[in-house]
Design a protein around this motif. Structure first.
Motif, mmCIF file in Angstrom:
data_model
loop_
_atom_site.group_PDB
_atom_site.id
_atom_site.type_symbol
_atom_site.label_atom_id
_atom_site.label_comp_id
_atom_site.label_asym_id
_atom_site.label_seq_id
_atom_site.Cartn_x
_atom_site.Cartn_y
_atom_site.Cartn_z
ATOM 1 N N ASP A 12 0.878 -1.171 0.021
ATOM 2 C CA ASP A 12 0.116 -0.165 -0.037
ATOM 3 C C ASP A 12 0.822 1.461 0.021
ATOM 4 O O ASP A 12 1.447 1.565 0.898
ATOM 5 N N LEU A 13 0.787 2.134 -1.290
ATOM 6 C CA LEU A 13 1.648 3.268 -1.146
ATOM 7 C C LEU A 13 0.519 4.176 -2.007
ATOM 8 O O LEU A 13 -0.411 3.729 -2.704
ATOM 9 N N SER A 14 0.807 5.537 -1.735
ATOM 10 C CA SER A 14 -0.145 6.479 -2.641
ATOM 11 C C SER A 14 0.211 6.479 -4.129
ATOM 12 O O SER A 14 1.470 6.411 -4.409
ATOM 13 N N GLN A 15 -0.749 6.833 -4.835
ATOM 14 C CA GLN A 15 -0.658 6.712 -6.256
ATOM 15 C C GLN A 15 0.468 7.870 -6.699
ATOM 16 O O GLN A 15 1.340 7.669 -7.578
ATOM 17 N N ARG A 41 -2.915 -1.081 -8.465
ATOM 18 C CA ARG A 41 -2.796 0.029 -7.674
ATOM 19 C C ARG A 41 -3.523 1.223 -8.418
ATOM 20 O O ARG A 41 -3.348 2.393 -7.903
ATOM 21 N N ALA A 141 5.215 -0.613 3.300
ATOM 22 C CA ALA A 141 5.596 0.957 2.708
ATOM 23 C C ALA A 141 7.152 1.411 3.238
ATOM 24 O O ALA A 141 7.841 1.988 2.382
ATOM 25 N N CYS A 253 3.122 5.144 7.038
ATOM 26 C CA CYS A 253 1.731 4.902 6.120
ATOM 27 C C CYS A 253 0.730 4.537 6.609
ATOM 28 O O CYS A 253 0.565 3.538 7.444
ATOM 29 N N SER A 255 -3.135 3.162 5.510
ATOM 30 C CA SER A 255 -4.024 2.844 4.447
ATOM 31 C C SER A 255 -5.344 2.445 4.939
ATOM 32 O O SER A 255 -5.660 2.129 6.139
ATOM 33 N N MET A 284 2.249 9.238 4.806
ATOM 34 C CA MET A 284 1.340 9.113 3.656
ATOM 35 C C MET A 284 0.070 8.182 3.762
ATOM 36 O O MET A 284 -0.133 7.491 4.862
ATOM 37 N N ALA A 286 -2.722 6.077 1.543
ATOM 38 C CA ALA A 286 -2.839 5.365 0.911
ATOM 39 C C ALA A 286 -4.279 4.352 0.539
ATOM 40 O O ALA A 286 -4.626 4.101 1.755
#
Length: 314
Positions: A12-15, A41, A141, A253, A255, A284, A286
């Motif tokens: 899970d990471l932001s776009q 994603r 992340a 992170c 999410s 972050m 996500a």
């Protein structure tokens, strides 16, 4: 040396972060009845899954991590031409076969990359390094975030791999699910005995929620709270304390399995955001992957960070 990153979709990471660092995503195919979702994603595909409101049908989903052949294709047709060294980071090998798939694919990639590069007029050797983050969802992340910092600093591949292994061994992923019945149904589907029927019945009857932790590839409960909002407050409060105590990687992170706007309305989240700002830590946000929502249910929260060894206190 040109260095890049590839991850599997369950990290899970932001776009925005993925695009900024040009990170390749190895997709996961999700099948629910006759519907197929390509978990790569992309925000629009995640939103399509949420909009379909599949509810309890999702626990019977079939998921297929990127197969060996597709990993080889991604590298030989794209990554070996664009980079000289690629670090491939996956969620823990104890919960998914994707790490095994990538390792198997690496033999053919390293055997055949010269031909692909020669035909494209790309000189020099190519390297790839596979790193098990030993965590899941937001817990993966920190290692990926650290990899981007090390690449930007032009650190040598050997030093990067050593550092990423250290971060992976000190990464913590915490999860607060909304629906224990769903979690148990999905666990049963996957022959995972980590959530028992009795706990699911008691949890739903008393509105007790477990706080789960993934650390060094092992997942299990580390606390329990009454009610989801109280659970969120306990979880975010705990992470706030870890931020103020100091992290190995300056990022956290968070999410969420749904609309990210929900996060800031959960008790304790604004305090976590403030602590991150005061301590120079990036927070972050996500979206949880489709695979994550299928496995733990929509509306779940996961939080990941890397820190020195500590005992979970809830």
């Amino acid at each position: 040396m040109r260095m890049g990153l590839a991850i599997d979709a369950a990290c899970d990471l932001s776009q925005e972060f993925l695009q900024k660092h040009d990170i390749a995503v190895m997709p996961i195919t999700v099948r629910i009845d006759r519907e197929v979702f390509m978990d790569d994603r992309r925000p629009e595909e995640i939103q399509r899954f949420i909009n379909r409101r599949l509810g309890n049908r999702s626990h019977s989903a079939e998921t297929e991590p990127c197969p060996v052949e597709e990993v080889q294709k991604l590298f030989l047709e794209k990554l070996v031409l664009e980079q000289d060294c690629v670090f491939c980071l996956t969620i823990t090998a104890t919960r998914s076969p994707i790490n095994e798939h990538v390792n198997k694919a690496s033999f053919a990639i390293l055997k055949n990359y010269r031909q692909a590069r020669d035909q494209a007029g790309v000189p020099g050797p190519f390297m790839m390094r596979v790193v098990d983050t030993r965590n899941i969802f937001a817990g993966a992340a920190p290692a990926i975030y650290e990899a981007t910092r090390l690449i930007a600093a032009d650190e040598p591949p050997a030093a990067i791999r050593e550092r990423l292994t250290h971060v992976a061994n000190h990464s913590y992923g915490y999860m607060l699910p909304r629906d224990l019945y769903y979690l148990r149904a999905r666990a049963k589907k996957k022959n995972d005995r980590s959530v028992g029927l009795v706990s699911a019945m008691l949890g739903s009857a008393l509105d007790i929620k477990p706080i789960l932790r993934c650390f060094q590839g092992e997942t299990g409960p580390v606390g329990k709270v009454r009610g989801f909002e109280q659970g969120a407050e306990a979880l975010f409060g705990y992470v706030t304390k870890r931020v103020r105590a100091g992290l190995i990687v300056p990022m956290v992170c968070a999410s969420y399995g749904g609309d990210l706007a929900v996060l800031e309305h959960l008790p304790g989240y604004l305090e976590l955001r403030q602590a991150c700002e005061e301590c120079g830590v990036e927070l972050m946000e996500a979206p949880m992957s489709i695979t994550g929502m299928v496995n733990v249910g929509e509306g779940a929260v996961t939080v990941g960070f890397a820190a020195e060894d500590h005992v979970a206190e809830f």
